[in-house]
Design a protein around this motif. Structure first.
Motif, PDB file in Angstrom:
ATOM      1  N   SER A   1      -2.431  -7.523 -28.072  1.00  0.00           N
ATOM      2  CA  SER A   1      -1.993  -6.193 -27.655  1.00  0.00           C
ATOM      3  C   SER A   1      -2.168  -5.184 -28.787  1.00  0.00           C
ATOM      4  CB  SER A   1      -0.529  -6.238 -27.202  1.00  0.00           C
ATOM      5  OG  SER A   1      -0.042  -4.942 -26.902  1.00  0.00           O
TER       6      SER A   1
ATOM      7  N   GLN B   1       3.369 -16.122 -27.203  1.00  0.00           N
ATOM      8  CA  GLN B   1       3.969 -14.827 -27.504  1.00  0.00           C
ATOM      9  C   GLN B   1       3.337 -14.222 -28.750  1.00  0.00           C
ATOM     10  OE1 GLN B   1       8.193 -15.020 -27.177  1.00  0.00           O
ATOM     11  NE2 GLN B   1       8.556 -13.004 -28.056  1.00  0.00           N
TER      12      GLN B   1
ATOM     13  N   VAL C   1       0.408  -6.011 -21.741  1.00  0.00           N
ATOM     14  CA  VAL C   1       0.723  -7.423 -21.523  1.00  0.00           C
ATOM     15  C   VAL C   1       1.288  -7.561 -20.112  1.00  0.00           C
ATOM     16  CG1 VAL C   1       2.024  -9.431 -22.316  1.00  0.00           C
ATOM     17  CG2 VAL C   1       1.225  -7.730 -23.980  1.00  0.00           C
ATOM     18  N   SER C   2       0.537  -8.206 -19.233  1.00  0.00           N
ATOM     19  CA  SER C   2       0.969  -8.423 -17.845  1.00  0.00           C
ATOM     20  C   SER C   2       1.625  -9.787 -17.761  1.00  0.00           C
ATOM     21  CB  SER C   2      -0.227  -8.350 -16.897  1.00  0.00           C
ATOM     22  OG  SER C   2      -0.816  -7.058 -16.930  1.00  0.00           O
ATOM     23  N   VAL C   3       2.903  -9.798 -17.403  1.00  0.00           N
ATOM     24  CA  VAL C   3       3.685 -11.034 -17.362  1.00  0.00           C
ATOM     25  C   VAL C   3       4.021 -11.360 -15.914  1.00  0.00           C
ATOM     26  CG1 VAL C   3       5.760 -12.220 -18.182  1.00  0.00           C
ATOM     27  CG2 VAL C   3       4.673 -10.476 -19.624  1.00  0.00           C
TER      28      VAL C   3
ATOM     29  N   PHE D   1       5.615  -6.323 -15.427  1.00  0.00           N
ATOM     30  CA  PHE D   1       6.152  -7.576 -14.930  1.00  0.00           C
ATOM     31  C   PHE D   1       5.872  -7.705 -13.438  1.00  0.00           C
ATOM     32  CE2 PHE D   1       8.604  -6.593 -18.715  1.00  0.00           C
ATOM     33  CZ  PHE D   1       8.588  -7.814 -19.386  1.00  0.00           C
TER      34      PHE D   1
ATOM     35  N   SER E   1       9.870 -12.678 -21.223  1.00  0.00           N
ATOM     36  CA  SER E   1      10.090 -11.244 -21.009  1.00  0.00           C
ATOM     37  C   SER E   1      10.498 -10.530 -22.290  1.00  0.00           C
ATOM     38  CB  SER E   1      11.149 -11.016 -19.927  1.00  0.00           C
ATOM     39  OG  SER E   1      12.384 -11.615 -20.280  1.00  0.00           O
TER      40      SER E   1
ATOM     41  N   SER F   1       8.677  -7.616 -24.472  1.00  0.00           N
ATOM     42  CA  SER F   1       8.778  -6.167 -24.262  1.00  0.00           C
ATOM     43  C   SER F   1       9.804  -5.514 -25.185  1.00  0.00           C
ATOM     44  CB  SER F   1       9.164  -5.881 -22.812  1.00  0.00           C
ATOM     45  OG  SER F   1      10.440  -6.429 -22.510  1.00  0.00           O
TER      46      SER F   1
ATOM     47  N   CYS G   1       4.503  -3.751 -21.542  1.00  0.00           N
ATOM     48  CA  CYS G   1       4.436  -4.835 -20.558  1.00  0.00           C
ATOM     49  C   CYS G   1       4.519  -4.306 -19.131  1.00  0.00           C
ATOM     50  CB  CYS G   1       5.588  -5.825 -20.764  1.00  0.00           C
ATOM     51  SG  CYS G   1       5.510  -6.783 -22.281  1.00  0.00           S
TER      52      CYS G   1
END
Length: 534
Positions: A100, A93, A273-275, A148, A116, A119, A146
């Motif tokens: 980012s 994180q 940020v692609s989670v 998701f 999560s 975000s 983000c």
């Protein structure tokens, strides 16, 4: 001083100071102990760098000795390791936030469902302020842009799908747990489907082609290249069926995810940020680890060569990495090694996240220039062996690394990275900074709102079932049956325009006849993993 000639008491290097409730007194570069000053010099980079934390030495955290990593070196890959509960997720994180903020997109998998929070702004607290004071951090709560995703839409996230064609035979063999002979046979099935224009969009397409090639009509198609054993085909079909029963059908199909979506920036210039939310598929570890490898392979196939850049185009965190390598064939491991070696020139950095370095094959581990090693435990003989093996992977240092690695607290790690010149930096026991975003999951309703408000949701939410191998082969079979029925009827009973003639005369049947009956079909070019090249 080397690892072996540390002075007594070195095991206390990473323990808290006597008064844990108060930040340590401010230090200056002049007052740093000589070993700390030498370590700090190794991290004094001139270009843009991420701040990880500050050096720990003899129980003292030295805020004036920051530990950093050059942005330009992040495409030299890395490893984040440590026992369960030592803070690996919070380290991810922290790194993702800073990437980012520096305009670098990030991809990471959220296996446990607690990432999560990146975000949303973090929550101020005395504990956070204490950590910030210890490491010289100016802490401000901040959330980060983000997206998701969820595999096939199982769980909360934008559905992320792949076609069977693009997944390829090598990765699919891994997830189906096929042996070498069965993998080669699956490759033959893909080769036939590619060359004949039979699209493999989902698992029913693959089952249809496999069944066709062991039927009386289909057997002659592979006669010139060895054929397909009915026994092997049966194993493959049973494996696919079992895979479907686990819910895997949702992961394969269209619309297929375009991996370049992962390279986007937010409107304010920060990296997206692609989670990938994985809690709903935690019981399918082979699937999600192999799917992560598909994403990486697609990036490798699709991105141009960029050489050395001042910052990466994407940093990809590969969580639960041991699952990828467990039970992998020699050919599969060679493909992983080559992909990791070559994708650096595409501007992509890959960080493997696992418990110990021994989870990663030596050929891959040798390419991971940046290391963040959290605490290891030595409760069993196997643990002690793993600890000694981990110590041997680090450069020589003034720390007693065996004692240091077992004495690290949560949110502390032993770090060495590549300097701007490409040389390893000194080993530094480090107290890490506190993440600025929420250290925990966001409420479910907030996550659902973020997903459905995304511009990508409308593009990928609904599955599409286009005409493909299953439909073409089914139409051809119906046509053959009708031809046989009409041929058996007395001459006077035949209809002027039989169903057989309608089917055989249709565009679908003619297309299939051209592709299956001749060698004029197209063949897809495939990469190291057998994935389709775009």
């Amino acid at each position: 001083m080397t690892d072996s000639d540390e002075t007594p008491g070195a095991a206390r290097d990473v323990t808290p100071s006597a008064d844990p409730g108060a930040p340590p007194p401010a230090t200056s570069s002049v007052s740093l102990p000589p070993p700390v000053a030498e370590i700090a010099t190794g991290y004094a980079f001139t270009g843009p760098a991420m701040e990880l934390g500050s050096v720990l030495w003899n129980g003292q955290c030295h805020a004036d000795a920051p530990v950093r990593i050059p942005l330009a070196m992040l495409n030299r890959h890395g490893l984040v390791a440590g026992a369960t509960g030592t803070g690996k997720t919070k380290t991810l994180q922290l790194i993702a936030e800073q990437l980012s903020a520096n305009g670098v997109p990030v991809f990471l998998a959220d296996v446990k469902g607690d990432v999560s929070g990146i975000s949303a702004p973090g929550q101020d607290s005395p504990k956070v302020r204490e950590r910030a004071g210890q490491v010289g951090q100016t802490w401000e709560a901040a959330g980060f842009p983000c997206e998701f995703y969820a595999l096939g839409g199982i769980g909360t996230g934008i559905p992320l799908r792949a076609t069977v064609t693009s997944f390829g035979p090598v990765l699919l063999s891994k997830v189906l747990q096929l042996n070498q002979t069965q993998e080669q046979s699956l490759g033959l099935i893909f080769h036939y489907a590619d060359s004949k224009g039979l699209e493999l969009y989902d698992l029913k397409d693959l089952k249809a082609v496999t069944g066709f090639l062991v039927s009386d009509v289909g057997k002659p198609e592979l006669k010139g290249i060895g054929g397909l054993s009915s026994v092997t085909a049966g194993v493959i079909l049973r494996s696919i069926t079992a895979f479907e029963q686990q819910g895997a059908s949702d992961f394969f199909g269209e619309p297929e995810f375009d991996v370049t979506e992962l390279l986007r920036l937010a409107p304010d210039g920060r990296g997206l940020v692609s989670v990938l939310e994985l809690p709903a598929v935690q019981d399918k570890p082979q699937l999600f680890s192999t799917f992560l490898m598909w994403l990486l392979a697609e990036l490798f196939n699709g991105l141009p060569e960029v050489g050395d850049v001042d910052r990466p185009k994407l940093v990809f965190f590969f969580d639960e990495a041991h699952l990828l390598f467990s039970g992998a064939s020699k050919a599969f491991l060679e493909s992983i090694t080559q992909t990791v070696r070559l994708i650096r020139s595409k501007g992509v950095g890959v960080f493997f996240v696992t418990q110990t370095p021994k989870d990663v094959p030596a050929d891959v581990l040798g390419q991971l220039g940046n290391r963040v090693q959290h605490a290891l435990r030595a409760f069993t003989p196997d643990d002690a062996k793993a600890l000694k093996a981990t110590v041997r992977t680090f450069p020589k240092s003034p720390y007693d690394l065996e004692s240091t690695l077992t004495g690290l607290g949560t949110g502390e790690a032993v770090i060495t990275v590549l300097s701007e010149s490409g040389a390893p930096t000194p080993v530094a026991a480090t107290r890490l900074r506190a993440p600025q975003s929420l250290m925990g999951p966001v409420p479910g309703e907030d996550l659902d709102r973020l997903v459905k408000s995304s511009l990508l949701y409308g593009r990928y939410a609904e599955a599409v079932d286009r005409e493909s191998a299953f439909e073409k082969l089914s139409a051809a079979e119906r046509g053959r049956e009708e031809v046989a029925v009409q041929a058996a009827l007395p001459e006077g009973k035949k209809e002027d325009k039989s169903l057989a003639e309608q089917v055989v005369g249709s565009g679908i049947f003619r297309s299939l006849a051209r592709s299956v009956g001749t060698q004029l079909g197209r063949e897809i070019t495939r990469s190291l993993f057998g994935t389709r090249r775009r």
